[in-house]
Motif scaffolding. Sequence first.
Motif, PDB file in Angstrom:
ATOM      1  N   GLU A 172     -66.010 -43.798   5.505  1.00 22.75           N
ATOM      2  CA  GLU A 172     -65.480 -42.772   4.614  1.00 22.75           C
ATOM      3  C   GLU A 172     -63.958 -42.678   4.719  1.00 22.75           C
ATOM      4  N   ALA A 173     -63.429 -42.842   5.918  1.00 24.49           N
ATOM      5  CA  ALA A 173     -61.976 -42.797   6.102  1.00 24.49           C
ATOM      6  C   ALA A 173     -61.309 -43.969   5.382  1.00 24.49           C
ATOM      7  N   ALA A 174     -61.914 -45.148   5.458  1.00 25.60           N
ATOM      8  CA  ALA A 174     -61.349 -46.316   4.779  1.00 25.60           C
ATOM      9  C   ALA A 174     -61.382 -46.136   3.267  1.00 25.60           C
ATOM     10  N   ILE A 175     -62.456 -45.558   2.748  1.00 24.86           N
ATOM     11  CA  ILE A 175     -62.546 -45.311   1.308  1.00 24.86           C
ATOM     12  C   ILE A 175     -61.454 -44.345   0.863  1.00 24.86           C
ATOM     13  N   LYS A 176     -61.218 -43.323   1.655  1.00 23.76           N
ATOM     14  CA  LYS A 176     -60.172 -42.367   1.291  1.00 23.76           C
ATOM     15  C   LYS A 176     -58.784 -42.998   1.368  1.00 23.76           C
ATOM     16  N   SER A 177     -58.586 -43.924   2.297  1.00 24.12           N
ATOM     17  CA  SER A 177     -57.322 -44.653   2.358  1.00 24.12           C
ATOM     18  C   SER A 177     -57.164 -45.533   1.121  1.00 24.12           C
ATOM     19  N   GLY A 178     -58.262 -46.155   0.699  1.00 23.46           N
ATOM     20  CA  GLY A 178     -58.229 -46.955  -0.514  1.00 23.46           C
ATOM     21  C   GLY A 178     -57.968 -46.114  -1.743  1.00 23.46           C
ATOM     22  N   GLN A 179     -58.562 -44.941  -1.772  1.00 23.44           N
ATOM     23  CA  GLN A 179     -58.328 -44.020  -2.883  1.00 23.44           C
ATOM     24  C   GLN A 179     -56.857 -43.627  -2.943  1.00 23.44           C
TER      25      GLN A 179
ATOM     26  N   PHE B  17     -63.826 -48.124  -8.237  1.00 17.98           N
ATOM     27  CA  PHE B  17     -65.214 -48.497  -8.521  1.00 17.98           C
ATOM     28  C   PHE B  17     -65.910 -48.954  -7.245  1.00 17.98           C
ATOM     29  N   ASN B  18     -65.234 -49.803  -6.471  1.00 23.36           N
ATOM     30  CA  ASN B  18     -65.852 -50.320  -5.256  1.00 23.36           C
ATOM     31  C   ASN B  18     -66.129 -49.214  -4.244  1.00 23.36           C
ATOM     32  N   GLY B  19     -65.159 -48.306  -4.087  1.00 22.21           N
ATOM     33  CA  GLY B  19     -65.370 -47.196  -3.162  1.00 22.21           C
ATOM     34  C   GLY B  19     -66.526 -46.319  -3.577  1.00 22.21           C
ATOM     35  N   ALA B  20     -66.605 -46.020  -4.873  1.00 20.72           N
ATOM     36  CA  ALA B  20     -67.713 -45.210  -5.383  1.00 20.72           C
ATOM     37  C   ALA B  20     -69.043 -45.905  -5.160  1.00 20.72           C
ATOM     38  N   SER B  21     -69.073 -47.224  -5.361  1.00 21.54           N
ATOM     39  CA  SER B  21     -70.319 -47.977  -5.196  1.00 21.54           C
ATOM     40  C   SER B  21     -70.802 -47.952  -3.754  1.00 21.54           C
ATOM     41  N   ILE B  22     -69.869 -48.037  -2.817  1.00 21.11           N
ATOM     42  CA  ILE B  22     -70.244 -47.987  -1.394  1.00 21.11           C
ATOM     43  C   ILE B  22     -70.829 -46.619  -1.054  1.00 21.11           C
ATOM     44  N   LEU B  23     -70.187 -45.562  -1.517  1.00 20.27           N
ATOM     45  CA  LEU B  23     -70.692 -44.220  -1.245  1.00 20.27           C
ATOM     46  C   LEU B  23     -72.063 -44.008  -1.867  1.00 20.27           C
ATOM     47  N   ALA B  24     -72.236 -44.486  -3.108  1.00 19.20           N
ATOM     48  CA  ALA B  24     -73.524 -44.325  -3.777  1.00 19.20           C
ATOM     49  C   ALA B  24     -74.617 -45.084  -3.033  1.00 19.20           C
TER      50      ALA B  24
ATOM     51  N   ARG C 114     -73.814 -41.042   0.499  1.00 18.04           N
ATOM     52  CA  ARG C 114     -72.870 -40.187   1.210  1.00 18.04           C
ATOM     53  C   ARG C 114     -71.793 -39.712   0.241  1.00 18.04           C
ATOM     54  N   GLN C 115     -71.385 -38.451   0.430  1.00 15.13           N
ATOM     55  CA  GLN C 115     -70.342 -37.829  -0.372  1.00 15.13           C
ATOM     56  C   GLN C 115     -70.517 -38.097  -1.875  1.00 15.13           C
ATOM     57  N   PRO C 116     -71.638 -37.670  -2.453  1.00 11.14           N
ATOM     58  CA  PRO C 116     -71.889 -37.970  -3.869  1.00 11.14           C
ATOM     59  C   PRO C 116     -70.826 -37.419  -4.817  1.00 11.14           C
ATOM     60  N   GLN C 117     -70.252 -36.265  -4.494  1.00 14.95           N
ATOM     61  CA  GLN C 117     -69.244 -35.710  -5.393  1.00 14.95           C
ATOM     62  C   GLN C 117     -67.981 -36.580  -5.408  1.00 14.95           C
ATOM     63  N   LEU C 118     -67.617 -37.137  -4.265  1.00 12.90           N
ATOM     64  CA  LEU C 118     -66.472 -38.047  -4.233  1.00 12.90           C
ATOM     65  C   LEU C 118     -66.810 -39.318  -5.010  1.00 12.90           C
ATOM     66  N   ALA C 119     -68.025 -39.815  -4.850  1.00  5.57           N
ATOM     67  CA  ALA C 119     -68.433 -41.005  -5.596  1.00  5.57           C
ATOM     68  C   ALA C 119     -68.373 -40.749  -7.101  1.00  5.57           C
TER      69      ALA C 119
ATOM     70  N   ALA D 163     -83.651 -41.644  -8.706  1.00  3.61           N
ATOM     71  CA  ALA D 163     -82.413 -41.036  -8.203  1.00  3.61           C
ATOM     72  C   ALA D 163     -81.661 -41.957  -7.263  1.00  3.61           C
ATOM     73  N   LYS D 164     -81.927 -43.264  -7.363  1.00  2.00           N
ATOM     74  CA  LYS D 164     -81.247 -44.198  -6.461  1.00  2.00           C
ATOM     75  C   LYS D 164     -79.866 -44.518  -6.985  1.00  2.00           C
ATOM     76  N   GLY D 165     -78.870 -44.407  -6.161  1.00  2.00           N
ATOM     77  CA  GLY D 165     -77.501 -44.700  -6.567  1.00  2.00           C
ATOM     78  C   GLY D 165     -77.019 -46.035  -6.081  1.00  2.00           C
ATOM     79  N   LYS D 166     -77.853 -47.037  -6.124  1.00  2.00           N
ATOM     80  CA  LYS D 166     -77.504 -48.351  -5.568  1.00  2.00           C
ATOM     81  C   LYS D 166     -76.564 -49.078  -6.510  1.00  2.00           C
TER      82      LYS D 166
END
Length: 332
Positions: free
Chosen positions: A229-236, A250-257, A261-266, A329-332
């Motif tokens: 999650e920290a790396a995704i936020k650094s990328g953001q 897009f890539n960060g959102a896909s990893i979270l989905a 984890r953190q669906p609202q951020l995704a 409801a799968k966010g894959k």
Amino acid sequence: MRTKHSFVAHALSVGVVLASAMLPAYAADSLATANAALQAGKADEATKLLQDALHSDAKNAEANNLLCRVEYSLQQWNDAAGHCEKAVTLKPGDARYHLWLGRAFGEKADHVSFISAYSLAKRAREEFETAVKLDPHDADALSDLGEFYKEAPGAVGGGIDKAQGIAKQLDAVDPARAHNLRGEIAEKQKDLDAAEKEFKAATTGPGAALQWMELANFYRRHERWSDMEAAIKSGQAAAGHDKYGALALFNGASILARTNRQPQLAIKLFTEYIASPDKTEDAPAFDALARLARLRKSTGDNAGAERDKASALDLAKNYKPAQDATSDAKGK
């Protein structure tokens, strides 16, 4: 997550412009419009333009290649391989055409029987090798060939030693990808400390937003959730200053989905990607919308999910993941 072809859309857009300059004005305009539609995720529009172009001239190599790429984005691997093979036959000296044919063969190999997959994997390797031979400075071709060597068994021409050789070539062409390839090699060899060091090294140069997402994906594979999650936020944070920042979102959102984890951020990252003028065929808008629809459904926003699903199907009516986007409801 879309990462292996992260820089290809821009380079191939330039290629379309150059190729179009040698065509009649009407053909050049049609191909440029089709490519713009492809990058924007308007698959149905691009398909119609390219089918019309091929109806007028079935031997138009660039139109065949572009249609292959549209079909590739729609996960229509067999059709994609067919049109990419036509492009290669018509213009065998074009490295980009061999690269895309290799990609189509590779994906097709993942969706057929073992016996057929063996033959297709060898053909994919041959196409990647040809692309590199024709253009030794093409980072996309080198990266795809290195990935193939890393993953494929020796029986079809793979091998870690070969992958390491490609990493050396990438050092002079795209150091970040060289670090990533070495990171993946170390990870495959179970040397996770060395792998992490390589992925981190990639985040210090150009394209940092994308590289942070590569590091996040490494952490995902090893269930290091807080680091991920920290790396995704650094990328953001880096995306706003990065030429390829939209794809990083897009890539960060896909990893979270994928990790739920953190669906609202995704949702936020997917939404920002869809609104961006820098969308790319590497992360088709219709795919982003389908993923967003699944995410919204998982959070109870059924109306929003149906809206995003409809938007995805407006762009690509036959895209099955969009058709199925609100069935679970799968966010894959």
